[in-house]
Design an enzyme around this catalytic site. Sequence first.
Site, mmCIF file in Angstrom:
data_model
loop_
_atom_site.group_PDB
_atom_site.id
_atom_site.type_symbol
_atom_site.label_atom_id
_atom_site.label_comp_id
_atom_site.label_asym_id
_atom_site.label_seq_id
_atom_site.Cartn_x
_atom_site.Cartn_y
_atom_site.Cartn_z
ATOM 1 N N HIS A 1 0.743 -1.154 -0.050
ATOM 2 C CA HIS A 1 0.157 -0.040 -0.002
ATOM 3 C C HIS A 1 0.835 1.365 -0.019
ATOM 4 O O HIS A 1 0.356 2.249 -0.406
ATOM 5 C CB HIS A 1 -0.921 -0.008 1.105
ATOM 6 C CG HIS A 1 -2.141 -0.722 0.963
ATOM 7 N ND1 HIS A 1 -2.172 -2.205 1.300
ATOM 8 C CD2 HIS A 1 -3.387 -0.527 0.718
ATOM 9 C CE1 HIS A 1 -3.238 -2.733 1.005
ATOM 10 N NE2 HIS A 1 -4.329 -1.512 0.472
ATOM 11 N N GLY A 2 2.153 1.247 0.575
ATOM 12 C CA GLY A 2 2.920 2.356 0.453
ATOM 13 C C GLY A 2 4.359 2.206 0.973
ATOM 14 O O GLY A 2 4.441 1.248 1.953
#
Length: 472
Positions: free
Chosen positions: A325-326
Amino acid sequence: MLFPTATFAIFFLIVLPLSWLTMPWPHRWRPFIIAASYVFYSWWDWRFVLLLAGCTIWNQMLAVRIWRTTDRARRKSLLFLALAGNLGVLGYFKYYDFFVSSTDNMAAIVGYDLPLSLKAIVLPVGISFFTFMAISYVVDAYRGEFEPTTLEKFAVYLSFFPHLVAGPIVRPSELIPQIEKPRDPRRVDTSRAFYLIATGLFKKVVIANYLASSIVDQVFAAPGQHSSLEILIAVYAYAVQIYADFSGYTDIAIGIALLLGFSFPQNFDSPYAAVSVQDFWRRWHMTLSRWLRDYVYIPLGGNRKGTVLTYRNLMLTMLIGGLWHGAAWTFVVWGGLHGVALAGERWWHGRRAAPARPLAGWPRWRARILTFHFVCFAWIFFRSDSFGSAWDMIEGLFTGWGEPSPLVTSGVLLAIAVGIGSQYLPARLPRVVMARFSRLPVLAQATVLALALMVTSVLGPEGVAPFIYFQF
């Protein structure tokens, strides 16, 4: 190019009729839809079209070689090469600066000064999504579950613009068979498509954008300047914002694909009605959950190698999901929290001699409330820019009660109530609405859609913020 914009509306009004006009001749339709998808992707930055094209050629070449090779060791080597290429590109663009800064910080702790430098690399939109789809293609070929198609069809699969920049993550077996034969315009479920597009726009433009601008962005930017009540409501608001934003995008994407004659898998199923964290992941970003299960958790051993290794596999899968996600440790912590919760639930249920009965009544609502608040607590790390900011949010939940809370307005509370309450509506309600809409005359359908779009435009804030998941 963002979906809820005039630019995309013009683009789609051109692409839709031309797609159906060329559909009876696949050798014309496929180059056309590839070109349209590349134009769509290049609207943000034309240079990354080359990255998408290179990813397509690389994975097609290796998938075909894997399929045709009979030697087991050779096939494994080719699979490793394909995965290394995909993960190498993803790692460079998305994680280079993260790994460099993390390594530099760890070295500084033990007294070393490494000559490493950041590059401020621009992250290509949608790279996480089309990379995972490419990995599905080569892994399914290696497993013998899906025979590679032609380069042209694979290019359509990977670049098809409705799913290109933020999913859903569509498997080869779900989309490529649809590409291989012309679609029938008489079988397009236009009622469902228009319903999904209209509701998706409302969720994104009205609910998500309103909550972001009214409370979420302000509180998460400076939690020390806000009361405990504002922080608590901002956490709830962000839970609704990210759901409305991402599920809204998915609804629009599925609706657009339907109008083009293609069916995408469902990606959300009332996640805040979940009765456990495991149930949450069966309902939230379902295509990613299944991808992590089939391409990470099961290859690690799943639950086949004993209790301890099952817990390890759950943790590793969720840590990878968090990092996907990041590129920040806050995302890793978010994934780790979910991994601990999943392992804890498995341990708890494993203590019982008999299978647990389905929850009903108050126990079911209690489980929903506990699950929702755990998910909201984990969202604090997901949304915060740093651990310091996350800790300020958590600390602020306990230290600022009784202070003025001007951001907690009736509009914010109503938007949160709508975002959560809509997930408890009867599952048959959308089908009833779509069935009644489909029976309306064409002019009445156009009027209803025009009114829905007008209401969305009036209620939504000025301008349209990018979808949250574009950055992932």
